[in-house]
Each structure stands twice: as C-alpha cells, then as structure tokens.
Design an enzyme around this catalytic site. Structure first.
Site, PDB file in Angstrom:
ATOM      1  N   ARG A  71     122.021  38.605 -18.083  1.00 37.50           N
ATOM      2  CA  ARG A  71     123.026  39.339 -17.319  1.00 37.50           C
ATOM      3  C   ARG A  71     123.406  40.591 -18.094  1.00 37.50           C
ATOM      4  NH1 ARG A  71     127.374  37.265 -17.665  1.00 37.50           N
ATOM      5  NH2 ARG A  71     127.047  35.373 -18.848  1.00 37.50           N
ATOM      6  N   TYR A 199     116.201  39.559 -12.977  1.00 36.15           N
ATOM      7  CA  TYR A 199     116.630  38.387 -13.766  1.00 36.15           C
ATOM      8  C   TYR A 199     117.668  37.570 -13.000  1.00 36.15           C
ATOM      9  CZ  TYR A 199     119.235  35.418 -16.824  1.00 36.15           C
ATOM     10  OH  TYR A 199     119.871  34.323 -17.324  1.00 36.15           O
ATOM     11  N   LYS A 208     126.724  33.778  -9.889  1.00 33.97           N
ATOM     12  CA  LYS A 208     127.858  34.420 -10.569  1.00 33.97           C
ATOM     13  C   LYS A 208     128.551  35.449  -9.664  1.00 33.97           C
ATOM     14  CE  LYS A 208     126.950  32.300 -14.420  1.00 33.97           C
ATOM     15  NZ  LYS A 208     127.776  31.183 -14.835  1.00 33.97           N
ATOM     16  N   HIS A 228     134.604  28.812 -13.465  1.00 30.37           N
ATOM     17  CA  HIS A 228     133.354  28.662 -14.228  1.00 30.37           C
ATOM     18  C   HIS A 228     133.407  27.314 -14.939  1.00 30.37           C
ATOM     19  CE1 HIS A 228     130.516  30.675 -17.407  1.00 30.37           C
ATOM     20  NE2 HIS A 228     129.852  29.955 -16.561  1.00 30.37           N
ATOM     21  N   SER A 250     129.557  30.904 -21.641  1.00 28.41           N
ATOM     22  CA  SER A 250     128.136  30.715 -21.380  1.00 28.41           C
ATOM     23  C   SER A 250     127.420  30.096 -22.579  1.00 28.41           C
ATOM     24  CB  SER A 250     127.485  32.060 -21.078  1.00 28.41           C
ATOM     25  OG  SER A 250     128.120  32.624 -19.966  1.00 28.41           O
ATOM     26  N   CYS A 252     127.490  27.212 -24.109  1.00 31.90           N
ATOM     27  CA  CYS A 252     128.232  26.396 -25.094  1.00 31.90           C
ATOM     28  C   CYS A 252     127.933  24.926 -24.869  1.00 31.90           C
ATOM     29  CB  CYS A 252     129.740  26.590 -24.927  1.00 31.90           C
ATOM     30  SG  CYS A 252     130.469  27.789 -26.028  1.00 31.90           S
ATOM     31  N   ASP A 279     128.071  24.216 -13.636  1.00 33.66           N
ATOM     32  CA  ASP A 279     128.436  25.613 -13.924  1.00 33.66           C
ATOM     33  C   ASP A 279     129.657  26.118 -13.151  1.00 33.66           C
ATOM     34  OD1 ASP A 279     127.856  27.997 -15.377  1.00 33.66           O
ATOM     35  OD2 ASP A 279     126.944  28.885 -13.593  1.00 33.66           O
ATOM     36  N   ARG A 373     114.931  30.120 -18.743  1.00 33.28           N
ATOM     37  CA  ARG A 373     115.670  29.231 -17.834  1.00 33.28           C
ATOM     38  C   ARG A 373     114.769  28.298 -17.054  1.00 33.28           C
ATOM     39  NH1 ARG A 373     121.498  30.109 -17.496  1.00 33.28           N
ATOM     40  NH2 ARG A 373     121.839  31.815 -18.946  1.00 33.28           N
TER      41      ARG A 373
HETATM   42  C1  OXD Z   1     126.086  31.862 -17.699  1.00 35.75           C
HETATM   43  C2  OXD Z   1     125.143  31.085 -16.912  1.00 35.75           C
HETATM   44  O1  OXD Z   1     125.691  32.866 -18.299  1.00 35.75           O
HETATM   45  O2  OXD Z   1     125.545  30.043 -16.392  1.00 35.75           O
HETATM   46  O3  OXD Z   1     127.262  31.485 -17.734  1.00 35.75           O
HETATM   47  O4  OXD Z   1     123.992  31.505 -16.765  1.00 35.75           O
HETATM   48 MN    MN Z   2     127.685  29.853 -16.489  1.00 35.51          MN
END
Ligand code: OXD
Ligand code: MN
Length: 592
Positions: A71, A199, A208, A228, A250, A252, A279, A373
């Site tokens: 992102r 992407y 998102k 989130h 993100s 974690c 998510d 991913r």
């Molecule tokens: C993020 C994702 O970046 O879920 O939070 O991809």
């Molecule tokens: Mn996320």
C-alpha cells in the site's frame, strides 16, 4: 450484459466507459464457468501461472511490478469537501482538483483492454450490516481476487435494487507508473478511484478502501462502526462462545491470532477457537442492546512470509486450494510456492518474486517479497466459525487493542471504563512493518490501528467511539483491553512465547468480563496478578518472575509516553474529544 437495471449504477458505468474507453465490457456474474475462463485467459497472457493442481488445486501465482508491492500511504488521499473533515492524519486533496487529475490519468486508459464490472457485497448478501460496491477494473488479477475476497454476482445487484447506496470503485492499471499512482477516496460521494497500481491493498477496492475508509465514514453518519479488527470466538469446555474483536497495526500477527490453535492443556480441557474474520469488523448494536460484529470479507489476504505449520497451521491449510499467491517464490521442481519462514528447505531451482532465477540454498536475496500474500477463501479455513455467514453477526464480549512495544505496555491491561478504553485505543503505537511502503521498525502512533484507514477526521472518529459507548447499557458494553505480545528483555529477546499461548491472555480477558478474576489497579488500568495468567505447561518458555516483569508498569516510561500522547493529541485541536483530554489528565495525575 448488464446485471442490473439500477439507473444510478448504469449512469455511472456509462460515464466511466466514456472516460476510459474499453474495447470490451464484461460483467462478472460470480459463476465458476466465468471464473475458469478468466483464469485460462490470464494464464495465456502470463498474468497468472497455474500451479501444481494435484498439490495445490485451483491455485495460481501472480507477480506484481517490482515497484508495486505494498500500500502507498503517501499517495492515498481522503478527498472530502474540506481538509478539516479529513483531519491531520490523512492526506487531503480538494475533490474538484482530485477528480480532474484522476480523470486526466484515467482517460482512454482502457483502450485495447477489457473493462470488468464487478458487483460485490461486503458482508453476506442481504444482511442488514452489508453494503454493495461496484468495481470497474482492467485487471483479471483484480477480478479473481475480488471473487475470493467478496461476494460477487447478480444476487448482489438484486439485493441493491434501485437504491443509490452503493460505492463507486474505479481501478485503472494504466502503466503502473509510481509517479502517477493515486488511491483516492471521496467519502461524500461514495466513490473510490485507484490508478497506476496492481497491488492488492491498492486495487482490491472492497477491502481497505471501501470496508475501512469509506465504511468508517458511513458508520459515523449512520451510527455504526467499521474497524480494522479481527473477530474470533473462544469456546470453553461448557460450549459457551465469547467473541473478541481485536485491533493491531498491519502485520502484527492479526491473522495468526484470528486462527489461533489452543495450547495442549487448553485443547485437552476442550477449548476451541473459531475464526470469524482476520482483518475487518463491521459493528452495530443488536436488538438486545449488545454490540454485534460481522466480517465483511469473504477471504483472507494474508502475509505469506512467516506463515508455516507451527505459526499458523490454519492459515497455511487455507492456502492449499483456490488460492492466489502474489510475489512469493516459485518452486520449479514441483511447480509450487515457497516463502521465507515456510520451512527450512528453500528450493534450489526457483524463480524469485521479481521473476529472476533463484537458488534458495545459495542466494542472499529473498525468494518472496516480505509483503507477499495469499488470497484464500475463508471457507478453506479449518477453524472458520459456523457464524461466519450469520447475517446478524456475533455478539462482542471484549475489544482488544495492541501493538509492538518492546518496553512500555504490559502483556495485558484492562481499561477502567468505556471512555478510558477509547483512550487506550487512541494512544496505540507500534513499530512499523513491511505491510506499508516506507521505513521498517520505526515507532508510529496508530490509533485503533486505523491511522491509514480512517476516512474522516480522527478526532471525530474518537468522538464517534465515545458516542457509541454512551448509547450502550454499561452492563452490556464490551470491556476494553490492551495487549502487547512483544515485550523484550534487555538482550532484545521476546519474553512472551506468543502464538497459541496468547490464548492464556485472552482467557484472563474473558474471566475479567465474566467478573471471575481480580486485578491490580495501576496508573494505566487493571493489570493481572501474575498468578492469574495460566502458564501451566509453558514454564520452560516463561517463568513467573519473567511474567511478573512483563506485567510491570514503569511510571517513568509512561510519563515520557504521556508527553508523546499530549503532543499527538495537540494535532487535533478542538476536534479532540473532551473525554480524551480528561483521560490524559487522569493518566498524568495517576503517574504523579
Ligand atoms: C494491512 C493488511 O496492511 O491487512 O493492514 O493488508
Ligand atoms: Mn489489515
């Protein structure tokens, strides 16, 4: 053929066709036949590669452009009428200026290409939580991903009927030119435009862009919340299930927590963990006055590196069929995929994520991009909750916030009240990771893990949280906690084992919600007595003294922290809710 007679959809669609000028238009109906034909077409052009269908049925590999792997927050804009509405944490562009710039970039960009029209639902089709989007894209890869991540097809348009309540999403690959890459959101127009990227996070516009940035704004206006957050259910030996919504910045370990496997002792007793989402959570008050959550997505767009049998058995199992892998290494010996942390046996005869020949045994380069991913159907997950499709959602027992703090936050603490809980979420901070472009390992403030995803002024967003709480009977409101799996000792080693053992902390959280366990009051909230965290069976990984040390609240570190919080809060001027000002004052007093 158009899948709808909705005039607002058809009018916008025609406007966009006139703008981008595709050679052909294809409406995506969600059928297997159409999906298979698109897969075949994309294989022919090399956009995707078919993997070993015996080992990985229905699985494909895609590589993005090397300059397009994450992102791009610095090129993501909230184009509300005024800058103040976007707030100090968002990039802002005036809508008129943004539309002109984006339309100039998009104009004629589909010439020689096909436009795919994807009608999709975020949330089970027809649920009172769900919302509709229509994405136009010139990428089959986007179509194939959206078919996994959302519910697609005519039933979505039938659900929408004549309504104007749907999100307009235009994606144009253009030339994948970094200098002209923009991800723009127009919350007041229900519109998203993304140009010059291929992407996932920038182009799967249901995720998102819609389910967080636009939906957070919609939730503010309509009295609900888009967060989130993962959603997981913990079933105790009596068969009762408590649902927890948890927000982490993100990468974690949200996907790992969402699909956690209970430690041996818990399994033996009969505990089970169910994944509702990894998510995003959409949250509303239910008829009984409790808060309920749905996962608006239909799949997982998970980070591959580090995913293995041990770290996340369920995620790995989810990727074994019907999955699109993006930017991982391609093992040519058996036509499968590999990434760092999958196992200790990297392939020698492989292609790396950049498309170059790669020998995993000898190369110093990575085979997979750190942000590579998998896009996997949620139904593949062995621990997917039976409530995953429930249109009424699941009742929330607790909210959990968290982040990576090597020294500051204790393993877990509970807020004193709802408003204090909002404060705990608002002051979240974490070390950055590879999920977003930019430096890795820098501490940044990330309130509710929404910093890159809040579609309006974060001050108003906090006030919305406070207002939601004010509308709940305190006896029914979820309790709010903070966790930190990432405390380090002076040598830099993680103290807490993490992964499945995190259930031990969630167990304490649920006991607190049920009023079954005491806690010690500290300046920052309620912290467990070390004896109340069950470490039976992991004494070799952590002893009670180490546990006690990571439950410790160091006043001097927190004083420095409170200065940092004050500085951050000052950015919001009079948009900072009074209640949060008071919570900061209370924290300061408690630290004296
Ligand atoms: C993020 C994702 O970046 O879920 O939070 O991809
Ligand atoms: Mn996320």
């Amino acid at each position: 053929m158009a899948l709808t007679t909705n005039k607002t959809v058809l009018r916008w669609f025609e406007d966009m066709v006139n703008l981008v000028k595709p050679d052909r238009v294809v409406w995506i109906d969600g059928s297997d036949e159409q999906r298979d034909a698109l897969r075949a077409e994309a294989c022919k052009t090399g956009e995707i590669e078919k993997l070993n269908q015996e080992l990985l049925p229905g699985c494909y590999l895609h590589r993005t452009a090397v300059n397009d792997v994450a992102r791009v927050e610095h090129r993501t804009f909230i184009c509300s009428e005024t800058q103040d509405e976007a707030g100090p944490t968002n990039n802002w562009m005036a809508p008129g200026e943004a539309y002109k710039m984006l339309y100039d970039i998009a104009r004629d960009s589909y010439k020689g290409r096909t436009m795919y029209v994807i009608p999709y639902s975020m949330g089970p089709v027809g649920s009172p939580f769900s919302k509709v989007g229509v994405e136009l894209t010139d990428s089959i890869y986007v179509v194939l991903n959206m078919l996994i991540m959302t519910r697609v097809g005519k039933s979505v348009m039938d659900f929408l009927g004549d309504s104007d309540d749907w999100v307009r999403c235009l994606h144009c690959k253009c030339d994948i030119d970094e200098e002209k890459r923009y991800i723009c959101h127009f919350p007041q127009d229900n519109t998203i435009i993304s140009v010059n990227s291929g992407y996932g996070g920038n182009v799967l516009l249901g995720k998102k862009c819609f389910a967080l940035r636009i939906a957070s704004y919609q939730g503010w206006k309509e009295g609900w919340q888009a967060e989130h957050m993962l959603i997981l259910g913990i079933e105790n030996p009596q068969g009762e299930i408590h649902y927890i919504c948890a927000a982490f910045p993100s990468a974690c370990g949200k996907t790992n927590l969402a699909m956690l496997i209970p430690p041996e002792g818990y399994l033996k007793k009969g505990y089970k963990v169910w994944c509702v989402g990894d998510d995003i959570a959409w949250i509303r008050k239910g008829p009984d006055g409790r808060l309920y959550a749905i996962n608006p997505e239909n799949g997982f767009f998970g980070v591959a590196p580090g995913t293995n049998e041990k770290s996340n058995y369920n995620a790995l199992a989810s990727t074994r069929k019907g999955t699109i892998f993006t930017n991982v290494a391609h093992n040519l010996d058996n036509n499968t995929v590999w990434w760092e942390g999958l196992d200790n046996n990297p392939p020698e005869n492989a292609i790396d994520w950049k498309g170059n020949p790669w020998n995993g045994k000898t190369s110093s380069e990575k085979g997979a991009n750190p942000n590579s991913r998998f896009t996997s159907p949620a139904v593949n997950c062995p621990c997917i909750s039976s409530e995953f499709e429930n249109p009424a959602g699941v009742p929330i027992t607790a909210f959990v916030f968290g982040g990576r703090r090597a020294k500051l936050a204790p393993l877990v603490y509970q807020s004193r009240s709802w408003n204090h809980g909002v404060f705990v979420g608002a002051v979240m901070a974490s070390e950055t990771t590879a999920a977003a472009a930019g430096a890795v390992g820098v501490v940044r403030r990330d309130p509710m893990a929404m910093l890159p995803f809040c579609g309006y002024n974060m001050g108003d967003y906090w006030q919305h949280w406070i207002d939601i709480g004010a509308g709940l009977d305190p006896a029914k409101a979820p309790k709010v906690f903070n966790v930190n799996w990432f405390r380090k000792d002076d040598e830099g080693n993680f103290c807490w084992p993490g992964f499945g053992d995190n259930l031990r902390v969630l167990d304490w959280i649920i006991s607190r919600c049920e009023g079954k366990v005491d806690a010690q009051e500290t300046p920052i909230g309620y912290v467990p007595f070390a004896e109340d965290i069950n470490i039976e069976g992991i004494e070799d990984k952590i002893d009670i003294d180490t546990l006690r040390s990571i439950l410790d609240v160091d006043k001097s570190l927190w004083k420095t922290e409170s200065d940092g919080i004050a500085e951050f809060f000052a950015k919001f001027g009079d948009r900072l809710p009074e209640a949060l000002k008071q919570e900061l004052e209370t924290l300061k007093e408690n630290l004296e």
